[in-house]
Design a protein around this motif. Structure first.
Motif, PDB file in Angstrom:
ATOM      1  N   LEU A   1      12.736   6.495  95.730  1.00 45.72           N
ATOM      2  CA  LEU A   1      11.551   5.712  96.084  1.00 45.72           C
ATOM      3  C   LEU A   1      10.546   6.693  96.680  1.00 45.72           C
ATOM      4  CD1 LEU A   1      11.431   2.291  97.913  1.00 45.72           C
ATOM      5  CD2 LEU A   1       9.719   4.052  98.302  1.00 45.72           C
ATOM      6  N   SER A   2       9.429   6.886  95.998  1.00 49.63           N
ATOM      7  CA  SER A   2       8.408   7.829  96.442  1.00 49.63           C
ATOM      8  C   SER A   2       7.247   7.063  97.066  1.00 49.63           C
ATOM      9  CB  SER A   2       7.917   8.671  95.257  1.00 49.63           C
ATOM     10  OG  SER A   2       6.981   9.635  95.683  1.00 49.63           O
ATOM     11  N   ASP A   3       7.164   7.138  98.390  1.00 50.42           N
ATOM     12  CA  ASP A   3       6.106   6.445  99.135  1.00 50.42           C
ATOM     13  C   ASP A   3       4.910   7.381  99.231  1.00 50.42           C
ATOM     14  OD1 ASP A   3       4.463   5.183 100.950  1.00 50.42           O
ATOM     15  OD2 ASP A   3       6.017   4.824 102.448  1.00 50.42           O
ATOM     16  N   GLU A   4       3.846   7.045  98.501  1.00 51.74           N
ATOM     17  CA  GLU A   4       2.685   7.939  98.389  1.00 51.74           C
ATOM     18  C   GLU A   4       1.415   7.318  98.964  1.00 51.74           C
ATOM     19  OE1 GLU A   4       2.530   9.403  94.341  1.00 51.74           O
ATOM     20  OE2 GLU A   4       4.695   9.841  94.320  1.00 51.74           O
ATOM     21  N   ILE A   5       1.578   6.464  99.974  1.00 48.51           N
ATOM     22  CA  ILE A   5       0.458   5.715 100.534  1.00 48.51           C
ATOM     23  C   ILE A   5      -0.602   6.628 101.165  1.00 48.51           C
ATOM     24  CG2 ILE A   5       1.596   5.366 102.760  1.00 48.51           C
ATOM     25  CD1 ILE A   5      -0.578   2.766 100.946  1.00 48.51           C
ATOM     26  N   TYR A   6      -0.204   7.841 101.597  1.00 51.32           N
ATOM     27  CA  TYR A   6      -1.155   8.757 102.251  1.00 51.32           C
ATOM     28  C   TYR A   6      -1.651   9.855 101.303  1.00 51.32           C
ATOM     29  CZ  TYR A   6       0.363   6.649 106.661  1.00 51.32           C
ATOM     30  OH  TYR A   6       0.643   5.772 107.684  1.00 51.32           O
ATOM     31  N   GLU A   7      -1.457   9.714 100.013  1.00 49.46           N
ATOM     32  CA  GLU A   7      -1.717  10.822  99.083  1.00 49.46           C
ATOM     33  C   GLU A   7      -3.133  11.373  99.165  1.00 49.46           C
ATOM     34  OE1 GLU A   7      -2.097  10.296  94.929  1.00 49.46           O
ATOM     35  OE2 GLU A   7      -2.546   8.168  95.043  1.00 49.46           O
TER      36      GLU A   7
ATOM     37  N   MET B   1      12.307  12.922  86.001  1.00 48.60           N
ATOM     38  CA  MET B   1      12.304  12.042  87.167  1.00 48.60           C
ATOM     39  C   MET B   1      11.568  10.722  86.938  1.00 48.60           C
ATOM     40  SD  MET B   1      14.185  13.283  89.525  1.00 48.60           S
ATOM     41  CE  MET B   1      15.290  13.942  88.257  1.00 48.60           C
ATOM     42  N   TRP B   2      10.848  10.568  85.841  1.00 43.09           N
ATOM     43  CA  TRP B   2      10.124   9.300  85.613  1.00 43.09           C
ATOM     44  C   TRP B   2      11.089   8.128  85.598  1.00 43.09           C
ATOM     45  CZ3 TRP B   2      10.010   5.087  82.490  1.00 43.09           C
ATOM     46  CH2 TRP B   2       8.834   4.331  82.460  1.00 43.09           C
ATOM     47  N   GLU B   3      12.218   8.272  84.910  1.00 43.98           N
ATOM     48  CA  GLU B   3      13.186   7.180  84.781  1.00 43.98           C
ATOM     49  C   GLU B   3      13.882   6.873  86.103  1.00 43.98           C
ATOM     50  OE1 GLU B   3      12.523   9.267  80.975  1.00 43.98           O
ATOM     51  OE2 GLU B   3      13.152   9.939  82.989  1.00 43.98           O
ATOM     52  N   ARG B   4      13.866   7.840  87.020  1.00 45.49           N
ATOM     53  CA  ARG B   4      14.590   7.716  88.292  1.00 45.49           C
ATOM     54  C   ARG B   4      13.711   7.219  89.434  1.00 45.49           C
ATOM     55  NH1 ARG B   4      19.713  10.352  89.343  1.00 45.49           N
ATOM     56  NH2 ARG B   4      20.334  11.500  87.488  1.00 45.49           N
ATOM     57  N   THR B   5      12.390   7.236  89.242  1.00 48.74           N
ATOM     58  CA  THR B   5      11.481   7.110  90.374  1.00 48.74           C
ATOM     59  C   THR B   5      10.760   5.779  90.401  1.00 48.74           C
ATOM     60  OG1 THR B   5      11.123   9.510  90.300  1.00 48.74           O
ATOM     61  CG2 THR B   5       9.564   8.207  91.593  1.00 48.74           C
ATOM     62  N   LEU B   6      10.687   5.221  91.595  1.00 51.90           N
ATOM     63  CA  LEU B   6       9.895   4.023  91.872  1.00 51.90           C
ATOM     64  C   LEU B   6       8.786   4.447  92.826  1.00 51.90           C
ATOM     65  CD1 LEU B   6      13.106   2.001  92.278  1.00 51.90           C
ATOM     66  CD2 LEU B   6      11.355   1.387  90.607  1.00 51.90           C
TER      67      LEU B   6
ATOM     68  N   ARG C   1      -4.374  -6.240 102.757  1.00 54.25           N
ATOM     69  CA  ARG C   1      -2.983  -6.396 102.340  1.00 54.25           C
ATOM     70  C   ARG C   1      -2.816  -6.258 100.837  1.00 54.25           C
ATOM     71  NH1 ARG C   1      -1.366  -4.180 104.853  1.00 54.25           N
ATOM     72  NH2 ARG C   1       0.796  -4.797 104.657  1.00 54.25           N
ATOM     73  N   LEU C   2      -2.886  -5.023 100.366  1.00 49.30           N
ATOM     74  CA  LEU C   2      -2.815  -4.772  98.928  1.00 49.30           C
ATOM     75  C   LEU C   2      -2.091  -3.460  98.665  1.00 49.30           C
ATOM     76  CD1 LEU C   2      -3.837  -6.123  96.291  1.00 49.30           C
ATOM     77  CD2 LEU C   2      -5.782  -4.559  96.372  1.00 49.30           C
ATOM     78  N   GLY C   3      -0.985  -3.537  97.937  1.00 46.50           N
ATOM     79  CA  GLY C   3      -0.230  -2.358  97.540  1.00 46.50           C
ATOM     80  C   GLY C   3       0.369  -2.576  96.168  1.00 46.50           C
ATOM     81  N   TYR C   4       1.082  -1.572  95.667  1.00 44.64           N
ATOM     82  CA  TYR C   4       1.653  -1.733  94.330  1.00 44.64           C
ATOM     83  C   TYR C   4       2.860  -0.826  94.130  1.00 44.64           C
ATOM     84  CZ  TYR C   4      -1.271   2.413  93.249  1.00 44.64           C
ATOM     85  OH  TYR C   4      -1.861   3.641  93.244  1.00 44.64           O
ATOM     86  N   LEU C   5       3.655  -1.225  93.156  1.00 39.94           N
ATOM     87  CA  LEU C   5       4.834  -0.491  92.722  1.00 39.94           C
ATOM     88  C   LEU C   5       4.661  -0.121  91.260  1.00 39.94           C
ATOM     89  CD1 LEU C   5       7.895   0.350  92.730  1.00 39.94           C
ATOM     90  CD2 LEU C   5       8.393  -2.059  92.220  1.00 39.94           C
ATOM     91  N   ALA C   6       5.048   1.109  90.910  1.00 44.18           N
ATOM     92  CA  ALA C   6       5.042   1.553  89.510  1.00 44.18           C
ATOM     93  C   ALA C   6       6.399   2.157  89.206  1.00 44.18           C
ATOM     94  CB  ALA C   6       3.936   2.581  89.273  1.00 44.18           C
ATOM     95  N   GLY C   7       6.968   1.779  88.051  1.00 41.88           N
ATOM     96  CA  GLY C   7       8.267   2.320  87.699  1.00 41.88           C
ATOM     97  C   GLY C   7       8.775   1.749  86.396  1.00 41.88           C
ATOM     98  N   PRO C   8       9.980   2.118  85.988  1.00 37.24           N
ATOM     99  CA  PRO C   8      10.573   1.554  84.787  1.00 37.24           C
ATOM    100  C   PRO C   8      10.590   0.025  84.853  1.00 37.24           C
ATOM    101  CG  PRO C   8      11.859   3.422  85.557  1.00 37.24           C
ATOM    102  CD  PRO C   8      10.841   3.137  86.619  1.00 37.24           C
ATOM    103  N   LYS C   9      10.330  -0.600  83.731  1.00 36.37           N
ATOM    104  CA  LYS C   9      10.137  -2.051  83.690  1.00 36.37           C
ATOM    105  C   LYS C   9      11.314  -2.819  84.269  1.00 36.37           C
ATOM    106  CE  LYS C   9       8.902  -5.777  80.503  1.00 36.37           C
ATOM    107  NZ  LYS C   9       8.590  -6.123  79.085  1.00 36.37           N
ATOM    108  N   HIS C  10      12.530  -2.346  84.018  1.00 38.85           N
ATOM    109  CA  HIS C  10      13.733  -3.036  84.488  1.00 38.85           C
ATOM    110  C   HIS C  10      13.722  -3.192  86.003  1.00 38.85           C
ATOM    111  CE1 HIS C  10      17.946  -4.082  84.926  1.00 38.85           C
ATOM    112  NE2 HIS C  10      18.145  -3.022  85.695  1.00 38.85           N
TER     113      HIS C  10
END
Length: 508
Positions: free
Chosen positions: A302-308, A326-331, A346-355
């Protein structure tokens, strides 16, 4: 007849009924009467007794405690005289007190409350009471939301975008997020691989709940954001802490990481730039970590990149999902709160493999459903401001850097304080452990980060967060998401308070 029916009803429910008269009244054919049962723990100090009080005048009944959910209505009562009643019920089944089970879920009992929230609330209460506390505990930018974003939210209301959106977020926003991730982070996603939530915090929790099973381990570098271990516990998983330390600028040693991994390791949480340290993982170190991750088939990241976007040159941000394999491994989790000064939206998002994203979406569909429609319109405007937020965000980052440099210079003048220069975010994580064991007159001993923060709140009137909340009791966290003038006053107060502590040993 009516009284007999009440007695029969309660007898059927397992209670004995006594009636007492308290007066008289006149009933008309159209009046109604309502009685409600209420628990009365003070009645003869017997929790198993319950009291029913009714006023046949039709006026509302004032209950002494919580209702037990029994209600009666009668109409067309033709008696000219009827007494005010008190109905006392005794359980027929037992003479022992009936005690309410007030236990909580073991899952909730295992979770600690957030110290950052608690200290922020305490400081706010002091300010409201007239105490001039300087609040440097919360991680919230002091800047206003940029006008172009605010205007987009206002227009969303005016144009009627005020209804539910799809659970995963509007197609407009998810498409914009996909574009951003490709252009800025070098990672490709389709809109069905994006889940928009009510803040990045919700996204992280849903990932942990979605991928972890009871007994799994969540690997967390320390110092860590206070919520990571508690989210693991909510999922019945075990947080496994990988200590770093100020000597390594709070960056994880890959060999130490590998020693913590086993077949139970399910999730590794990375936060870069880091809260609370401001550390930024260089690409070379992330590549070493990726090679270790690749050797463990169950391990996700889980890569938390809120401060990028809040990052100081020459440091550069690297998305973990962009590394080979790492694309398949990373959320990847990100949001709008920090860089765009949109904490309240209050707005955030998740990107990752569809499953995995679909699993998080399932949880969201049964909890909050989709994020605020107005905030999503504002989010589209934020992503349209240019790469990394354009000139507006660059101006904010420049101000953060100036504040950082000012505080580093100021605290370096204090004897015994160890500093790791943050490369991103807006926090200093300072090692004050050399002062532990000292005492202050009228306060007492300083035996850790919590007592030191209480001392500074009392003597310097500055609210900070103790490092034990982040897994490192040697340090305290200072948020410099405040104006330079406010930071100047806070530093001055701290410099006046620290000499009140007598160091237990000499500093070499």
């Amino acid at each position: 007849m009516l009284i007999r029916r009440w007695r029969e009803y309660f007898f059927f429910k397992g209670y004995e009924v006594e009636l007492e008269s308290f007066g008289s009244w006149t009933q008309t054919p159209t009046n109604t009467m309502q009685l409600q049962a209420a628990c009365s723990p003070t009645l003869s100090h017997q929790p198993h007794r319950r009291q029913l009080v009714g006023d046949p005048s039709g006026r509302p009944i004032s209950l002494s405690s919580h209702p037990v959910g029994i209600s009666f209505k009668t109409s067309n009562i033709r008696e000219e005289f009827f007494p005010r009643l008190r109905v006392v019920m005794r359980s027929q089944s037992t003479s022992d007190p009936i005690e309410l089970d007030v236990s909580l879920s073991p899952r909730v009992n295992s979770v600690k409350p957030s110290k950052t929230v608690a200290i922020t609330d305490q400081a706010t209460a002091l300010v409201q009471a007239g105490v001039p506390v300087i609040r440097l505990a919360a991680g919230e930018p002091d800047f206003d939301t940029p006008p172009v974003i605010a205007e987009a939210g206002i227009n969303a209301i005016r144009e009627g975008h005020t209804r539910y959106t799809p659970n995963a977020g509007t197609m407009e926003l998810r498409t914009a997020i996909c574009h951003k991730l490709k252009e800025e982070n070098g990672i490709d996603y389709s809109p069905d691989q994006i889940l928009v939530s009510n803040g990045a915090k919700q996204s992280i929790l849903q990932v942990v709940l979605g991928v972890c099973s009871p007994g799994d381990e969540v690997v967390i570098p320390a110092p860590y954001w206070v919520s990571y271990p508690e989210m693991a516990r909510l999922a019945d998983a075990t947080p496994v802490i990988v200590d770093t330390g100020i000597s390594r600028n709070f960056l994880m040693d890959p060999k130490h990481l590998e020693s913590k991994l086993n077949e139970k390791s399910r999730l590794l949480i990375l936060c870069s730039p880091s809260n609370p340290t401001g550390s930024v993982y260089p690409k070379e170190l992330l590549e070493e970590i990726a090679a270790i991750v690749a050797r463990h088939p169950r391990l996700l990241v889980l890569s938390d990149e809120i401060y990028e976007h809040i990052i100081y040159s020459p440091a550069k941000h690297t998305s973990f999902a962009s590394l080979p394999g790492m694309w398949e491994r990373t959320l990847t989790v990100n949001g709008f709160s920090k860089a765009f000064a949109m904490t309240g939206w209050r707005l955030g998002y998740l990107a990752g493999p569809k499953h995995f994203v679909a699993a998080s979406g399932k949880i969201q569909s049964q909890s909050t459903s989709g994020a605020c429609s107005i905030s999503q319109k504002a989010g589209v405007a934020a992503l349209g401001m240019g790469k990394a937020g354009g000139e507006t965000v660059a101006t904010m980052v420049k101000a953060f850097r100036e504040r950082r440099d000012f505080l580093i210079k100021g605290f370096s003048e204090l004897e015994g304080v160890k500093i790791s220069d943050p490369q991103g975010a807006f926090y200093l994580f300072l090692d004050f452990s050399s002062y532990y064991g000292s005492e202050a007159e009228g306060f007492g001993a300083i035996n850790g980060s919590e007592s030191l923060c209480r001392f500074l709140l009392d003597k310097a009137q500055v609210a900070l967060v103790p490092g034990d909340a982040f897994g490192d009791d040697n340090c305290i966290r200072i948020s410099y998401a405040e104006s330079l003038s406010t930071l100047e006053k806070a530093l001055d107060n701290i410099k006046k308070a620290i000499p009140l502590l007598k160091l237990p040993v000499s500093i070499n």
